[in-house]
Design a protein around this motif. Structure first.
Motif, PDB file in Angstrom:
ATOM      1  N   SER A  93     -26.399  29.752  -7.262  1.00  0.00           N
ATOM      2  CA  SER A  93     -26.697  28.814  -8.342  1.00  0.00           C
ATOM      3  C   SER A  93     -26.252  27.408  -7.940  1.00  0.00           C
ATOM      4  O   SER A  93     -25.076  27.191  -7.632  1.00  0.00           O
ATOM      5  N   LEU A  94     -27.182  26.478  -7.978  1.00  0.00           N
ATOM      6  CA  LEU A  94     -26.857  25.095  -7.637  1.00  0.00           C
ATOM      7  C   LEU A  94     -25.926  24.480  -8.683  1.00  0.00           C
ATOM      8  O   LEU A  94     -24.950  23.820  -8.331  1.00  0.00           O
ATOM      9  N   THR A  95     -26.191  24.713  -9.958  1.00  0.00           N
ATOM     10  CA  THR A  95     -25.358  24.114 -11.006  1.00  0.00           C
ATOM     11  C   THR A  95     -23.932  24.671 -10.969  1.00  0.00           C
ATOM     12  O   THR A  95     -22.971  23.926 -11.150  1.00  0.00           O
ATOM     13  N   GLN A  96     -23.796  25.963 -10.728  1.00  0.00           N
ATOM     14  CA  GLN A  96     -22.464  26.560 -10.673  1.00  0.00           C
ATOM     15  C   GLN A  96     -21.669  25.995  -9.505  1.00  0.00           C
ATOM     16  O   GLN A  96     -20.508  25.629  -9.654  1.00  0.00           O
ATOM     17  N   ASN A  97     -22.282  25.903  -8.347  1.00  0.00           N
ATOM     18  CA  ASN A  97     -21.565  25.401  -7.185  1.00  0.00           C
ATOM     19  C   ASN A  97     -21.322  23.900  -7.267  1.00  0.00           C
ATOM     20  O   ASN A  97     -20.312  23.406  -6.761  1.00  0.00           O
ATOM     21  N   ALA A  98     -22.212  23.170  -7.911  1.00  0.00           N
ATOM     22  CA  ALA A  98     -21.956  21.744  -8.138  1.00  0.00           C
ATOM     23  C   ALA A  98     -20.771  21.566  -9.086  1.00  0.00           C
ATOM     24  O   ALA A  98     -19.945  20.664  -8.900  1.00  0.00           O
ATOM     25  N   ALA A  99     -20.669  22.436 -10.086  1.00  0.00           N
ATOM     26  CA  ALA A  99     -19.531  22.384 -11.005  1.00  0.00           C
ATOM     27  C   ALA A  99     -18.231  22.703 -10.280  1.00  0.00           C
ATOM     28  O   ALA A  99     -17.196  22.072 -10.526  1.00  0.00           O
ATOM     29  N   ILE A 130     -14.155  22.086  -1.366  1.00  0.00           N
ATOM     30  CA  ILE A 130     -14.774  22.261  -0.044  1.00  0.00           C
ATOM     31  C   ILE A 130     -15.761  23.425  -0.066  1.00  0.00           C
ATOM     32  O   ILE A 130     -16.892  23.313   0.427  1.00  0.00           O
ATOM     33  N   VAL A 131     -15.343  24.554  -0.630  1.00  0.00           N
ATOM     34  CA  VAL A 131     -16.220  25.727  -0.702  1.00  0.00           C
ATOM     35  C   VAL A 131     -17.469  25.400  -1.525  1.00  0.00           C
ATOM     36  O   VAL A 131     -18.595  25.733  -1.132  1.00  0.00           O
ATOM     37  N   GLY A 132     -17.284  24.717  -2.654  1.00  0.00           N
ATOM     38  CA  GLY A 132     -18.427  24.334  -3.472  1.00  0.00           C
ATOM     39  C   GLY A 132     -19.369  23.398  -2.738  1.00  0.00           C
ATOM     40  O   GLY A 132     -20.594  23.531  -2.823  1.00  0.00           O
ATOM     41  N   ALA A 133     -18.815  22.448  -1.981  1.00  0.00           N
ATOM     42  CA  ALA A 133     -19.649  21.498  -1.233  1.00  0.00           C
ATOM     43  C   ALA A 133     -20.453  22.212  -0.142  1.00  0.00           C
ATOM     44  O   ALA A 133     -21.634  21.901   0.077  1.00  0.00           O
ATOM     45  N   VAL A 134     -19.827  23.179   0.516  1.00  0.00           N
ATOM     46  CA  VAL A 134     -20.547  23.945   1.549  1.00  0.00           C
ATOM     47  C   VAL A 134     -21.705  24.713   0.909  1.00  0.00           C
ATOM     48  O   VAL A 134     -22.833  24.719   1.437  1.00  0.00           O
ATOM     49  N   GLN A 135     -21.448  25.330  -0.233  1.00  0.00           N
ATOM     50  CA  GLN A 135     -22.498  26.102  -0.894  1.00  0.00           C
ATOM     51  C   GLN A 135     -23.625  25.199  -1.412  1.00  0.00           C
ATOM     52  O   GLN A 135     -24.801  25.552  -1.302  1.00  0.00           O
TER      53      GLN A 135
END
Length: 170
Positions: A93-99, A130-135
């Motif tokens: 999910s783009l929104t979840q990982n952006a959050a 960092i993990v969110g940015a990679v995803q």
């Protein structure tokens, strides 16, 4: 001139005399100044002798506070994000990982401003960001590749249509 003004003016020399002033300051010092005597159980020497566990237990960000347990529990989010590295990008999910990225960035800064500073929480939030940015990067790269494939498929479809029209005319 008022009677109180005369009284204050007349009493000035008394209050300015060295005997009154020195007695007053000595009495005030004795009353207000407290002397703390160190004992064997306090001071830097005693803190150096305390065990690591005892110091962590009594610390304002120690084991019995939310300042310790919140980051420990938040590592589960980081581990879940790391485990998602194995998942295909189309299932993320783009929104979840952006959050998660925004949360990590905002709260990392906040952890370094509050008092007491919570470096453990800052570290977990940094890694969460960092993990969110990679995803997010993986998802965006996948979306770009899908757009290129769709455009290529559309070009192929128009070529086939033109070939079919030419074949029908011939």
């Amino acid at each position: 001139m008022s009677p109180t003004g005369n009284f204050y003016r007349a009493s000035r020399p008394i209050f300015r005399s060295s005997q009154f002033y020195s007695n007053y300051t000595r009495a005030a010092f004795r009353q207000n100044a407290k002397r703390f005597q160190s004992t064997a159980g306090s001071g830097p020497e005693a803190q150096a002798q305390q065990s690591f566990f005892k110091r962590m237990w009594d610390s304002p960000i120690g084991l019995k506070t939310v300042h310790f347990w919140a980051p420990v529990m938040k590592w589960a989010l980081v581990l879940a994000g790391v485990s998602d590295f194995a998942r295909p990008a189309e299932k993320l999910s783009l929104t979840q990982n952006a959050a998660l990225t925004a949360t990590g960035a905002i709260w990392t800064r906040w952890c370094l401003i509050i008092k007491p500073k919570n470096y453990l929480l800052a570290a977990v939030n940094f890694f969460l960001g960092i993990v969110g940015a990679v995803q997010v990067t993986r998802i965006m790269m996948y979306n770009q590749s899908q757009k290129k494939l769709t455009a290529a498929a559309g070009d192929t479809a128009t070529k086939v249509k033109e070939e079919v029209k030419e074949a029908v005319k011939a």
